[in-house]
Design a protein around this motif. Sequence first.
Motif, PDB file in Angstrom:
ATOM      1  N   VAL A  57      -3.763   3.043  -5.796  1.00 35.11           N
ATOM      2  CA  VAL A  57      -4.876   3.991  -5.837  1.00 35.11           C
ATOM      3  C   VAL A  57      -5.958   3.454  -4.903  1.00 35.11           C
ATOM      4  O   VAL A  57      -6.375   2.301  -5.038  1.00 35.11           O
ATOM      5  CB  VAL A  57      -5.429   4.133  -7.273  1.00 35.11           C
ATOM      6  CG1 VAL A  57      -6.624   5.078  -7.301  1.00 35.11           C
ATOM      7  CG2 VAL A  57      -4.335   4.622  -8.220  1.00 35.11           C
ATOM      8  N   ARG A  58      -6.384   4.286  -3.969  1.00 36.88           N
ATOM      9  CA  ARG A  58      -7.340   3.846  -2.943  1.00 36.88           C
ATOM     10  C   ARG A  58      -8.768   4.276  -3.276  1.00 36.88           C
ATOM     11  O   ARG A  58      -8.974   5.291  -3.919  1.00 36.88           O
ATOM     12  CB  ARG A  58      -6.940   4.410  -1.579  1.00 36.88           C
ATOM     13  CG  ARG A  58      -5.658   3.807  -1.062  1.00 36.88           C
ATOM     14  CD  ARG A  58      -5.093   4.559   0.140  1.00 36.88           C
ATOM     15  NE  ARG A  58      -3.683   4.272   0.321  1.00 36.88           N
ATOM     16  CZ  ARG A  58      -2.696   4.860  -0.340  1.00 36.88           C
ATOM     17  NH1 ARG A  58      -2.955   5.781  -1.244  1.00 36.88           N
ATOM     18  NH2 ARG A  58      -1.441   4.517  -0.113  1.00 36.88           N
ATOM     19  N   ASP A  59      -9.714   3.504  -2.750  1.00 40.59           N
ATOM     20  CA  ASP A  59     -11.127   3.872  -2.880  1.00 40.59           C
ATOM     21  C   ASP A  59     -11.544   4.701  -1.662  1.00 40.59           C
ATOM     22  O   ASP A  59     -10.700   5.043  -0.817  1.00 40.59           O
ATOM     23  CB  ASP A  59     -12.013   2.625  -3.056  1.00 40.59           C
ATOM     24  CG  ASP A  59     -11.938   1.669  -1.871  1.00 40.59           C
ATOM     25  OD1 ASP A  59     -11.500   2.076  -0.759  1.00 40.59           O
ATOM     26  OD2 ASP A  59     -12.329   0.502  -2.047  1.00 40.59           O
ATOM     27  N   ALA A  60     -12.825   5.009  -1.565  1.00 43.44           N
ATOM     28  CA  ALA A  60     -13.318   5.880  -0.487  1.00 43.44           C
ATOM     29  C   ALA A  60     -13.071   5.285   0.900  1.00 43.44           C
ATOM     30  O   ALA A  60     -12.927   6.013   1.879  1.00 43.44           O
ATOM     31  CB  ALA A  60     -14.806   6.152  -0.673  1.00 43.44           C
ATOM     32  N   SER A  61     -12.979   3.947   0.986  1.00 47.63           N
ATOM     33  CA  SER A  61     -12.743   3.306   2.286  1.00 47.63           C
ATOM     34  C   SER A  61     -11.253   3.082   2.545  1.00 47.63           C
ATOM     35  O   SER A  61     -10.887   2.377   3.477  1.00 47.63           O
ATOM     36  CB  SER A  61     -13.499   1.981   2.362  1.00 47.63           C
ATOM     37  OG  SER A  61     -12.962   1.063   1.435  1.00 47.63           O
TER      38      SER A  61
ATOM     39  N   ASP B 277       0.829  -1.199   0.000  1.00 47.38           N
ATOM     40  CA  ASP B 277       0.000   0.000   0.000  1.00 47.38           C
ATOM     41  C   ASP B 277       0.868   1.257   0.000  1.00 47.38           C
ATOM     42  O   ASP B 277       0.617   2.218   0.708  1.00 47.38           O
ATOM     43  CB  ASP B 277      -0.967   0.000   1.196  1.00 47.38           C
ATOM     44  CG  ASP B 277      -2.042   1.064   1.077  1.00 47.38           C
ATOM     45  OD1 ASP B 277      -2.181   1.666  -0.007  1.00 47.38           O
ATOM     46  OD2 ASP B 277      -2.728   1.328   2.079  1.00 47.38           O
ATOM     47  N   GLN B 278       1.911   1.213  -0.824  1.00 49.16           N
ATOM     48  CA  GLN B 278       2.782   2.378  -1.005  1.00 49.16           C
ATOM     49  C   GLN B 278       3.477   2.247  -2.358  1.00 49.16           C
ATOM     50  O   GLN B 278       3.586   1.150  -2.901  1.00 49.16           O
ATOM     51  CB  GLN B 278       3.804   2.489   0.118  1.00 49.16           C
ATOM     52  CG  GLN B 278       4.794   1.356   0.192  1.00 49.16           C
ATOM     53  CD  GLN B 278       5.692   1.471   1.422  1.00 49.16           C
ATOM     54  OE1 GLN B 278       5.324   2.046   2.428  1.00 49.16           O
ATOM     55  NE2 GLN B 278       6.871   0.915   1.328  1.00 49.16           N
ATOM     56  N   PRO B 279       3.953   3.377  -2.913  1.00 48.08           N
ATOM     57  CA  PRO B 279       4.625   3.317  -4.206  1.00 48.08           C
ATOM     58  C   PRO B 279       5.862   2.414  -4.165  1.00 48.08           C
ATOM     59  O   PRO B 279       6.577   2.368  -3.160  1.00 48.08           O
ATOM     60  CB  PRO B 279       5.032   4.766  -4.472  1.00 48.08           C
ATOM     61  CG  PRO B 279       4.071   5.576  -3.662  1.00 48.08           C
ATOM     62  CD  PRO B 279       3.816   4.748  -2.422  1.00 48.08           C
TER      63      PRO B 279
ATOM     64  N   GLY C  17      -1.981  12.481  -8.878  1.00 53.31           N
ATOM     65  CA  GLY C  17      -2.509  12.336 -10.242  1.00 53.31           C
ATOM     66  C   GLY C  17      -3.171  10.988 -10.469  1.00 53.31           C
ATOM     67  O   GLY C  17      -4.231  10.888 -11.074  1.00 53.31           O
ATOM     68  N   ALA C  18      -2.523   9.930  -9.942  1.00 57.62           N
ATOM     69  CA  ALA C  18      -3.068   8.574 -10.112  1.00 57.62           C
ATOM     70  C   ALA C  18      -4.406   8.424  -9.388  1.00 57.62           C
ATOM     71  O   ALA C  18      -5.273   7.663  -9.830  1.00 57.62           O
ATOM     72  CB  ALA C  18      -2.067   7.545  -9.607  1.00 57.62           C
TER      73      ALA C  18
END
Length: 138
Positions: free
Chosen positions: A100-104, A67-69, A132-133
């Motif tokens: 890229v994360r969603d609203a949750s 969960d990171q670049p 940007g992503a």
Amino acid sequence: MHARRESLEPWLRSFVAGNGGIAGTVHLVEGDALALAAAVNIPEKVQEITRRVPRGKGMAGLAWERDQPVQTCNLQTDTSGDVRPGARAVAAQAAVALPVRDASASVRAVVGIAFAGERELGQDELDRLAQGASALPA
């Protein structure tokens, strides 16, 4: 997948060009793997290899898992183990995979972008690319 690909490819082309890249990918989280949804300047052989990417495999799978670049200064010479051998077929050097994360706040996709030159991307540039992503269409 084709409906998604049609809507995501123009976005990806714009993202790659707007950030000075030469190639890129969008992988969407589908169950326990990432599914290739769009590709720009990625050889067909690499697209075949990366149609489904398990969590933790290659740059995209690691970006999802961590969960990171995940970045490399040079796809061609990377020895970290993060870059899979097939990635060397992409005519690029510096590259980064961006979750890229969603609203949750769960990872919903991984956007990859590759550049012509060898370099390390600084935190400011990584933050700008991640921002940007995050505009990736749902």
